[in-house]
Design a protein around this motif. Structure first.
Motif, PDB file in Angstrom:
ATOM      1  N   SER A 124    -102.059  13.341  47.224  1.00  0.00           N
ATOM      2  CA  SER A 124    -101.672  13.555  45.835  1.00  0.00           C
ATOM      3  C   SER A 124    -101.685  15.048  45.539  1.00  0.00           C
ATOM      4  O   SER A 124    -102.404  15.818  46.182  1.00  0.00           O
ATOM      5  N   TYR A 125    -100.909  15.446  44.514  1.00  0.00           N
ATOM      6  CA  TYR A 125    -100.752  16.858  44.177  1.00  0.00           C
ATOM      7  C   TYR A 125    -100.841  17.036  42.672  1.00  0.00           C
ATOM      8  O   TYR A 125    -100.569  16.111  41.895  1.00  0.00           O
ATOM      9  N   ASP A 126    -101.206  18.245  42.244  1.00  0.00           N
ATOM     10  CA  ASP A 126    -101.211  18.533  40.818  1.00  0.00           C
ATOM     11  C   ASP A 126     -99.857  19.091  40.399  1.00  0.00           C
ATOM     12  O   ASP A 126     -98.920  19.159  41.199  1.00  0.00           O
ATOM     13  N   SER A 127     -99.747  19.485  39.135  1.00  0.00           N
ATOM     14  CA  SER A 127     -98.469  19.943  38.591  1.00  0.00           C
ATOM     15  C   SER A 127     -98.001  21.248  39.219  1.00  0.00           C
ATOM     16  O   SER A 127     -96.825  21.599  39.128  1.00  0.00           O
ATOM     17  N   GLU A 128     -98.914  21.978  39.879  1.00  0.00           N
ATOM     18  CA  GLU A 128     -98.546  23.221  40.553  1.00  0.00           C
ATOM     19  C   GLU A 128     -98.225  22.987  42.030  1.00  0.00           C
ATOM     20  O   GLU A 128     -97.979  23.935  42.774  1.00  0.00           O
ATOM     21  N   GLY A 129     -98.252  21.730  42.462  1.00  0.00           N
ATOM     22  CA  GLY A 129     -97.920  21.420  43.840  1.00  0.00           C
ATOM     23  C   GLY A 129     -99.069  21.533  44.810  1.00  0.00           C
ATOM     24  O   GLY A 129     -98.875  21.440  46.020  1.00  0.00           O
ATOM     25  N   ARG A 130    -100.297  21.708  44.325  1.00  0.00           N
ATOM     26  CA  ARG A 130    -101.457  21.832  45.200  1.00  0.00           C
ATOM     27  C   ARG A 130    -101.976  20.451  45.591  1.00  0.00           C
ATOM     28  O   ARG A 130    -102.078  19.568  44.748  1.00  0.00           O
ATOM     29  N   CYS A 131    -102.323  20.277  46.849  1.00  0.00           N
ATOM     30  CA  CYS A 131    -102.908  19.020  47.289  1.00  0.00           C
ATOM     31  C   CYS A 131    -104.267  18.840  46.629  1.00  0.00           C
ATOM     32  O   CYS A 131    -105.139  19.706  46.720  1.00  0.00           O
ATOM     33  N   THR A 132    -104.465  17.715  45.953  1.00  0.00           N
ATOM     34  CA  THR A 132    -105.705  17.480  45.222  1.00  0.00           C
ATOM     35  C   THR A 132    -106.463  16.248  45.689  1.00  0.00           C
ATOM     36  O   THR A 132    -107.616  16.048  45.307  1.00  0.00           O
ATOM     37  N   ARG A 133    -105.815  15.417  46.522  1.00  0.00           N
ATOM     38  CA  ARG A 133    -106.486  14.176  46.924  1.00  0.00           C
ATOM     39  C   ARG A 133    -105.895  13.659  48.236  1.00  0.00           C
ATOM     40  O   ARG A 133    -104.679  13.671  48.426  1.00  0.00           O
ATOM     41  N   ALA A 148    -103.277  31.409  40.989  1.00  0.00           N
ATOM     42  CA  ALA A 148    -103.219  30.130  41.704  1.00  0.00           C
ATOM     43  C   ALA A 148    -103.344  30.361  43.198  1.00  0.00           C
ATOM     44  O   ALA A 148    -103.010  31.422  43.704  1.00  0.00           O
ATOM     45  N   PRO A 149    -103.831  29.342  43.937  1.00  0.00           N
ATOM     46  CA  PRO A 149    -103.905  29.465  45.400  1.00  0.00           C
ATOM     47  C   PRO A 149    -102.538  29.700  45.997  1.00  0.00           C
ATOM     48  O   PRO A 149    -101.514  29.416  45.392  1.00  0.00           O
ATOM     49  N   THR A 150    -102.508  30.203  47.230  1.00  0.00           N
ATOM     50  CA  THR A 150    -101.262  30.588  47.857  1.00  0.00           C
ATOM     51  C   THR A 150    -100.441  29.392  48.291  1.00  0.00           C
ATOM     52  O   THR A 150    -100.825  28.257  48.135  1.00  0.00           O
ATOM     53  N   ALA A 151     -99.301  29.688  48.893  1.00  0.00           N
ATOM     54  CA  ALA A 151     -98.337  28.666  49.261  1.00  0.00           C
ATOM     55  C   ALA A 151     -98.915  27.601  50.176  1.00  0.00           C
ATOM     56  O   ALA A 151     -98.416  26.495  50.227  1.00  0.00           O
ATOM     57  N   ARG A 152     -99.956  27.918  50.926  1.00  0.00           N
ATOM     58  CA  ARG A 152    -100.469  26.974  51.893  1.00  0.00           C
ATOM     59  C   ARG A 152    -100.973  25.701  51.244  1.00  0.00           C
ATOM     60  O   ARG A 152    -101.110  24.680  51.890  1.00  0.00           O
ATOM     61  N   HIS A 153    -101.304  25.750  49.949  1.00  0.00           N
ATOM     62  CA  HIS A 153    -101.828  24.575  49.280  1.00  0.00           C
ATOM     63  C   HIS A 153    -100.716  23.622  48.863  1.00  0.00           C
ATOM     64  O   HIS A 153    -100.983  22.528  48.421  1.00  0.00           O
ATOM     65  N   ARG A 154     -99.479  24.054  48.955  1.00  0.00           N
ATOM     66  CA  ARG A 154     -98.429  23.338  48.273  1.00  0.00           C
ATOM     67  C   ARG A 154     -97.541  22.569  49.229  1.00  0.00           C
ATOM     68  O   ARG A 154     -97.646  22.689  50.433  1.00  0.00           O
ATOM     69  N   GLY A 155     -96.644  21.767  48.645  1.00  0.00           N
ATOM     70  CA  GLY A 155     -95.780  20.957  49.483  1.00  0.00           C
ATOM     71  C   GLY A 155     -94.897  21.817  50.365  1.00  0.00           C
ATOM     72  O   GLY A 155     -94.767  23.010  50.170  1.00  0.00           O
ATOM     73  N   LEU A 156     -94.302  21.186  51.345  1.00  0.00           N
ATOM     74  CA  LEU A 156     -93.411  21.879  52.261  1.00  0.00           C
ATOM     75  C   LEU A 156     -92.286  22.546  51.502  1.00  0.00           C
ATOM     76  O   LEU A 156     -91.570  21.940  50.750  1.00  0.00           O
ATOM     77  N   MET A 157     -92.122  23.850  51.702  1.00  0.00           N
ATOM     78  CA  MET A 157     -91.061  24.588  51.054  1.00  0.00           C
ATOM     79  C   MET A 157     -90.057  25.031  52.103  1.00  0.00           C
ATOM     80  O   MET A 157     -90.391  25.807  52.980  1.00  0.00           O
ATOM     81  N   ILE A 158     -88.841  24.547  52.017  1.00  0.00           N
ATOM     82  CA  ILE A 158     -87.794  24.987  52.922  1.00  0.00           C
ATOM     83  C   ILE A 158     -86.923  25.969  52.162  1.00  0.00           C
ATOM     84  O   ILE A 158     -86.275  25.616  51.189  1.00  0.00           O
ATOM     85  N   CYS A 159     -86.925  27.201  52.595  1.00  0.00           N
ATOM     86  CA  CYS A 159     -86.230  28.239  51.865  1.00  0.00           C
ATOM     87  C   CYS A 159     -84.836  28.456  52.423  1.00  0.00           C
ATOM     88  O   CYS A 159     -84.674  28.759  53.591  1.00  0.00           O
ATOM     89  N   ARG A 160     -83.841  28.346  51.584  1.00  0.00           N
ATOM     90  CA  ARG A 160     -82.464  28.453  52.045  1.00  0.00           C
ATOM     91  C   ARG A 160     -81.984  29.896  52.116  1.00  0.00           C
ATOM     92  O   ARG A 160     -81.086  30.219  52.864  1.00  0.00           O
ATOM     93  N   HIS A 161     -82.555  30.772  51.312  1.00  0.00           N
ATOM     94  CA  HIS A 161     -82.156  32.181  51.327  1.00  0.00           C
ATOM     95  C   HIS A 161     -83.414  33.025  51.261  1.00  0.00           C
ATOM     96  O   HIS A 161     -84.233  32.862  50.384  1.00  0.00           O
ATOM     97  N   GLN A 162     -83.570  33.929  52.202  1.00  0.00           N
ATOM     98  CA  GLN A 162     -84.778  34.748  52.285  1.00  0.00           C
ATOM     99  C   GLN A 162     -84.400  36.216  52.416  1.00  0.00           C
ATOM    100  O   GLN A 162     -83.553  36.582  53.226  1.00  0.00           O
ATOM    101  N   LYS A 163     -85.037  37.062  51.627  1.00  0.00           N
ATOM    102  CA  LYS A 163     -84.847  38.499  51.778  1.00  0.00           C
ATOM    103  C   LYS A 163     -85.474  38.964  53.085  1.00  0.00           C
ATOM    104  O   LYS A 163     -86.289  38.280  53.686  1.00  0.00           O
ATOM    105  N   LYS A 164     -85.126  40.156  53.525  1.00  0.00           N
ATOM    106  CA  LYS A 164     -85.728  40.673  54.745  1.00  0.00           C
ATOM    107  C   LYS A 164     -87.230  40.797  54.550  1.00  0.00           C
ATOM    108  O   LYS A 164     -87.729  40.900  53.436  1.00  0.00           O
ATOM    109  N   CYS A 165     -87.946  40.808  55.657  1.00  0.00           N
ATOM    110  CA  CYS A 165     -89.403  40.744  55.586  1.00  0.00           C
ATOM    111  C   CYS A 165     -89.989  42.043  55.044  1.00  0.00           C
ATOM    112  O   CYS A 165     -89.852  43.092  55.643  1.00  0.00           O
TER     113      CYS A 165
END
Length: 315
Positions: free
Chosen positions: A58-67, A288-305
């Motif tokens: 389960s996840y909260d409204s910010e996409g963080r795994c909570t359960r 908020a915690p970083t992206a690692r807490h959240r659902g899988l994010m597949i990014c279609r367009h990414q700026k250079k690193c």
């Protein structure tokens, strides 16, 4: 949705997928204390793992795994107070590193043993390498009559978890007991684009503790393997060994759909989140915690690193 090719930069956050693609992170030369992702100002389509093999997330409204729950246990995460609850009553205070990976659980609580009131202390610590791979877990349990310590070591080669060992020492009423388990994993050539751990690895490997092992499936225990596994072997002292063949069926975008093994098949079920053109719309505030807490994010367009120093995304 347009199919992604391996020539485009794909990233994923949260599903443990153990973690996200390291294409960009690796090229930036990040170290253990630096963040491995920069998903700010990108167009994303999010995937959250919500069930696999009888385990539910389960996840909260910010996409963080909570359960996380299965037929036997329930583990819930209180991100505001940094508390992990097992069975809805036992509490462990936790810490995370800058990438959002768990680094420590600690608890002191009281229980009864043959009618006697006793105090119990537990502590678990997690270590990672510079690529975000889990390398060690140290665990200690102490009460007035029983002590247990365990150390799990994880060996990585070419971005893959190839071997783990789990050594346990127990003392009770003047008697000592020690045992050891080992596992080895073989891999094929197919790329694991989102560095997902498989259910088999979390079910049988050396970091099982209540449901904490399943947090690897949602990005909270570091970066997973670079390739899909093909075989998993588990060895335990004075017990039958397991030799499990694994076949992974991946979605056209690269994340796991089905894991077929000689011990059964597991289907990976995901929620889909449309995040629009700004990842911050999902990740929330800088606190908020970083992206690692959240659902899988597949990014279609990414700026250079550009290695993140300070952003609305990472805080």
């Amino acid at each position: 949705m347009k199919i992604l090719s391996i020539h485009k930069t794909i990233k994923f956050a949260g599903i443990c997928l153990s973690t996200a693609l390291m294409l960009v992170g690796a090229s930036c030369g990040s170290d253990e204390e630096e963040k491995l992702l920069d998903l700010n100002t990108i167009e994303t389509v999010g995937k959250q793992l919500y069930s696999i093999g009888g385990t539910y997330f389960s996840y909260d409204s910010e996409g963080r795994c909570t359960r996380v729950s299965d037929s036997y246990n329930t583990a819930s995460i209180d991100w505001l107070n940094h508390v992990l609850r097992i069975y809805d009553d036992r509490e462990y205070h936790f810490k995370t590193n800058v990438n959002g990976f768990f680094t420590e659980f600690e608890s002191e609580y009281e229980d009864y043993d043959d009618g006697e009131h006793i105090k119990i202390r537990e502590k678990m610590q997690f270590s990672y390498d510079k690529q975000g791979h889990l390398t060690k877990i140290a665990y200690a349990y102490t009460d007035p009559y029983f002590k247990q310590t365990s150390n799990s070591t994880f060996i990585w080669k070419n971005g893959n978890l190839v071997k783990s060992t789990h050594e346990v020492a127990e003392k009770e009423d003047g008697y000592s007991y020690n045992y050891k388990t080992e596992s080895e994993t073989s891999y094929g050539t197919e790329l694991n684009l989102f560095n997902q751990y498989t259910y088999t690895q979390t079910e049988y490997d050396s970091f099982s503790f209540y449901l904490i092992d399943k947090f690897a499936l949602v990005g909270l225990l570091g970066v997973g393997p670079a390739n899909f596994p093909t075989n998993f072997q588990f060895k335990e002292s004075n017990a039958p060994n397991w030799d499990i063949d694994i076949n992974i069926t991946a979605h056209e975008l690269g994340f796991i759909k089905r894991e077929s093994t000689t011990r059964g098949s597991y289907y990976y079920n995901y929620n889909t989140i449309e995040a629009g053109k700004n990842a911050a719309a999902i990740v929330g505030t800088s606190k908020a915690p970083t992206a690692r807490h959240r659902g899988l994010m597949i990014c279609r367009h990414q700026k250079k690193c550009n290695h993140p120093k300070k952003s609305a995304y990472f805080g």
